[in-house]
Design a protein around this motif. Structure first.
Motif, mmCIF file in Angstrom:
data_model
loop_
_atom_site.group_PDB
_atom_site.id
_atom_site.type_symbol
_atom_site.label_atom_id
_atom_site.label_comp_id
_atom_site.label_asym_id
_atom_site.label_seq_id
_atom_site.Cartn_x
_atom_site.Cartn_y
_atom_site.Cartn_z
ATOM 1 N N GLN A 31 -11.077 1.510 -46.409
ATOM 2 C CA GLN A 31 -12.012 0.854 -47.319
ATOM 3 C C GLN A 31 -11.300 0.045 -48.400
ATOM 4 O OE1 GLN A 31 -14.199 4.490 -48.447
ATOM 5 N NE2 GLN A 31 -15.975 3.677 -47.357
ATOM 6 N N ASP A 32 -9.967 -0.018 -48.318
ATOM 7 C CA ASP A 32 -9.136 -0.756 -49.276
ATOM 8 C C ASP A 32 -9.242 -0.175 -50.689
ATOM 9 O OD1 ASP A 32 -7.166 -2.701 -49.439
ATOM 10 O OD2 ASP A 32 -8.517 -4.183 -50.294
ATOM 11 N N ASP A 33 -9.512 1.119 -50.770
ATOM 12 C CA ASP A 33 -9.538 1.823 -52.051
ATOM 13 C C ASP A 33 -8.152 2.450 -52.243
ATOM 14 O OD1 ASP A 33 -9.935 3.391 -54.268
ATOM 15 O OD2 ASP A 33 -11.800 4.307 -53.566
ATOM 16 N N LEU A 34 -7.218 1.652 -52.757
ATOM 17 C CA LEU A 34 -5.826 2.084 -52.795
ATOM 18 C C LEU A 34 -5.586 3.181 -53.822
ATOM 19 C CD1 LEU A 34 -3.978 -1.337 -52.346
ATOM 20 C CD2 LEU A 34 -4.842 0.267 -50.622
ATOM 21 N N ARG A 67 -7.659 5.621 -54.628
ATOM 22 C CA ARG A 67 -8.103 6.872 -54.006
ATOM 23 C C ARG A 67 -7.117 7.286 -52.905
ATOM 24 N NH1 ARG A 67 -13.014 9.773 -53.169
ATOM 25 N NH2 ARG A 67 -12.356 11.732 -52.230
ATOM 26 N N THR A 68 -6.620 6.305 -52.166
ATOM 27 C CA THR A 68 -5.648 6.608 -51.112
ATOM 28 C C THR A 68 -4.422 7.289 -51.689
ATOM 29 O OG1 THR A 68 -6.371 4.644 -49.879
ATOM 30 C CG2 THR A 68 -4.285 5.651 -49.223
ATOM 31 N N ARG A 69 -3.875 6.703 -52.764
ATOM 32 C CA ARG A 69 -2.673 7.271 -53.376
ATOM 33 C C ARG A 69 -2.943 8.662 -53.954
ATOM 34 N NH1 ARG A 69 -1.433 1.628 -54.506
ATOM 35 N NH2 ARG A 69 -2.910 1.617 -56.245
ATOM 36 N N ALA A 70 -4.101 8.833 -54.583
ATOM 37 C CA ALA A 70 -4.429 10.122 -55.188
ATOM 38 C C ALA A 70 -4.548 11.219 -54.127
ATOM 39 C CB ALA A 70 -5.722 10.009 -55.981
ATOM 40 N N ASP A 71 -5.265 10.933 -53.045
ATOM 41 C CA ASP A 71 -5.456 11.939 -52.003
ATOM 42 C C ASP A 71 -4.156 12.228 -51.259
ATOM 43 O OD1 ASP A 71 -8.093 12.268 -52.635
ATOM 44 O OD2 ASP A 71 -8.871 11.023 -51.017
ATOM 45 N N LEU A 72 -3.365 11.179 -51.013
ATOM 46 C CA LEU A 72 -2.090 11.391 -50.335
ATOM 47 C C LEU A 72 -1.152 12.220 -51.199
ATOM 48 C CD1 LEU A 72 -1.082 8.078 -48.530
ATOM 49 C CD2 LEU A 72 -1.492 10.319 -47.505
ATOM 50 N N GLY A 73 -1.124 11.914 -52.495
ATOM 51 C CA GLY A 73 -0.272 12.681 -53.391
ATOM 52 C C GLY A 73 -0.646 14.150 -53.388
ATOM 53 N N ALA A 74 -1.943 14.428 -53.392
ATOM 54 C CA ALA A 74 -2.402 15.816 -53.362
ATOM 55 C C ALA A 74 -2.054 16.485 -52.029
ATOM 56 C CB ALA A 74 -3.906 15.870 -53.605
ATOM 57 N N ALA A 75 -2.199 15.747 -50.931
ATOM 58 C CA ALA A 75 -1.874 16.302 -49.612
ATOM 59 C C ALA A 75 -0.382 16.603 -49.507
ATOM 60 C CB ALA A 75 -2.297 15.329 -48.514
ATOM 61 N N GLY A 102 2.815 6.035 -44.375
ATOM 62 C CA GLY A 102 3.492 4.861 -43.814
ATOM 63 C C GLY A 102 2.593 3.645 -43.777
ATOM 64 N N ASP A 103 1.331 3.856 -43.401
ATOM 65 C CA ASP A 103 0.367 2.755 -43.376
ATOM 66 C C ASP A 103 0.168 2.176 -44.779
ATOM 67 O OD1 ASP A 103 0.060 3.250 -40.687
ATOM 68 O OD2 ASP A 103 -1.873 4.257 -40.887
ATOM 69 N N LEU A 104 0.067 3.067 -45.770
ATOM 70 C CA LEU A 104 -0.125 2.611 -47.152
ATOM 71 C C LEU A 104 1.067 1.795 -47.627
ATOM 72 C CD1 LEU A 104 -1.629 2.643 -49.880
ATOM 73 C CD2 LEU A 104 -0.471 4.819 -50.373
ATOM 74 N N LEU A 105 2.279 2.275 -47.353
ATOM 75 C CA LEU A 105 3.477 1.555 -47.786
ATOM 76 C C LEU A 105 3.590 0.208 -47.083
ATOM 77 C CD1 LEU A 105 5.955 4.570 -47.862
ATOM 78 C CD2 LEU A 105 5.034 3.325 -49.832
ATOM 79 N N ALA A 106 3.316 0.175 -45.782
ATOM 80 C CA ALA A 106 3.361 -1.088 -45.050
ATOM 81 C C ALA A 106 2.296 -2.043 -45.565
ATOM 82 C CB ALA A 106 3.180 -0.834 -43.555
ATOM 83 N N HIS A 107 1.126 -1.510 -45.878
ATOM 84 C CA HIS A 107 0.035 -2.320 -46.429
ATOM 85 C C HIS A 107 0.465 -2.976 -47.737
ATOM 86 C CE1 HIS A 107 -4.175 -3.431 -47.256
ATOM 87 N NE2 HIS A 107 -3.951 -3.049 -48.509
ATOM 88 N N ALA A 108 1.302 -2.267 -48.504
ATOM 89 C CA ALA A 108 1.796 -2.800 -49.777
ATOM 90 C C ALA A 108 3.017 -3.695 -49.599
ATOM 91 C CB ALA A 108 2.128 -1.647 -50.717
ATOM 92 N N GLY A 109 3.465 -3.881 -48.358
ATOM 93 C CA GLY A 109 4.618 -4.740 -48.084
ATOM 94 C C GLY A 109 5.940 -4.010 -48.059
ATOM 95 N N ASP A 110 5.914 -2.687 -48.264
ATOM 96 C CA ASP A 110 7.146 -1.900 -48.232
ATOM 97 C C ASP A 110 7.362 -1.402 -46.809
ATOM 98 O OD1 ASP A 110 9.304 -0.260 -48.587
ATOM 99 O OD2 ASP A 110 8.348 1.094 -50.026
#
Length: 293
Positions: free
Chosen positions: A185-188, A190-198, A212-220
């Motif tokens: 949903q491109d809610d970055l 929320r993505t970072r918050a939930d991943l950090g908790a996981a 990995g998907d999140l980092l690639a999405h950010a260009g990393d």
């Protein structure tokens, strides 16, 4: 022992066209609580020792000793699931659900079994029934979220995952799926918050993939590759990275990653070669469009 166990299995679960007559067992009115518990314990011990046939035999004996109880059937289903006998596991759990119609946990387990079989409609029906029986079953709500994700309905998935999180806020798998939907949903945030908790509680293999998907999405892309390597082979990691680059419209980079995927695979990696061909064509189109401007 193997022949006897299979014979009993056919009789109990209908796995044979003409079931053999099962061996005679004590009638229900015989003092059974002790014998029933002993048969279950014998099956548990055999299962722990890795003797599947002996465990199955003991559980089937227990099921005959107390035909009103669903306990032995639940163990039979779990044993079959552990052995990869998915259809027999589902049948055993269906029988358990018929025997104990008030058990939401059995319906929940059936939901995941059907989901594993890619039958989302059956899975959805079982999860709904489980929640009707017990609204506290957070895994059933999570299951409905997985069903919604399978259908591409991320808004519904978000609602189901939030319902489950209200009941179990620190479940690593649930947080990972929630992050996956947030990324879709491109809610970055929320993505970072939930991943950090996981990652801080109970990271799953899927957690690293979503990271990995999140980092690639950010260009990393290097960071994404490092995260993928936590759970994927080198070829699979490069393949997924190429797919992320393709989604971002970076076809030149996608070509490079798909080439790495094809080269890294010890055997012919058909998916990588197909992806590479598509990426090369899109890269050429992109270059031609740029030259025409």
């Amino acid at each position: 022992m193997r022949h006897v166990a299979l014979t009993l299995l056919c009789a109990a679960l209908g796995a044979c066209t003409t079931p053999p007559r099962p061996p005679k067992l004590p009638p229900p009115q015989v003092a059974m609580p002790g014998k029933f518990a002993a048969a279950l314990a014998k099956g548990d011990a055999a299962w722990r020792a890795g003797h599947g046939d002996e465990a199955l035999y003991a559980y089937l004996i227990a099921e005959k000793l107390d035909p009103q109880s669903d306990v032995a059937l639940l163990r039979i289903g779990a044993l079959h699931e552990s052995l990869g006998h998915d259809e027999l596991a589902i049948r055993a759990w269906q029988m358990a659900a018929e025997r104990n119609e008030r058990s939401g946990l059995t319906r929940q387990r059936l939901g995941y079994a059907w989901l594993q079989h890619a039958d989302v409609s059956q899975a959805e029906a079982e999860f709904v029934r489980a929640l009707q029986l017990d609204a506290r079953l957070w895994r059933a709500s999570m299951g409905l979220g997985l069903v919604a994700e399978t259908r591409g309905d991320y808004a519904a998935a978000r609602l189901h995952y939030d319902t489950a999180l209200a009941l179990r806020p620190n479940a690593g798998d649930l947080l990972t799926y929630s992050a996956r939907v947030a990324l879709a949903q491109d809610d970055l945030d929320r993505t970072r918050a939930d991943l950090g908790a996981a990652l801080a509680t109970d990271p799953q293999p899927e957690t690293w993939l979503v990271l990995g998907d999140l980092l690639a999405h950010a260009g990393d892309y290097p960071g994404g590759l490092e995260a993928y390597h936590k759970t994927l082979s080198e070829a699979e990691a490069y393949q997924r990275l190429g797919e992320q680059a393709t989604r971002a419209g970076d076809h030149v980079r996608a070509v490079w990653y798909f080439e790495r995927a094809a080269a890294a695979s010890p055997t012919y990696f058909e998916r990588a070669h197909k992806s590479l061909a598509v990426a090369r064509e899109r890269s050429r189109e992109q270059q031609n469009e740029a030259a025409a401007r």
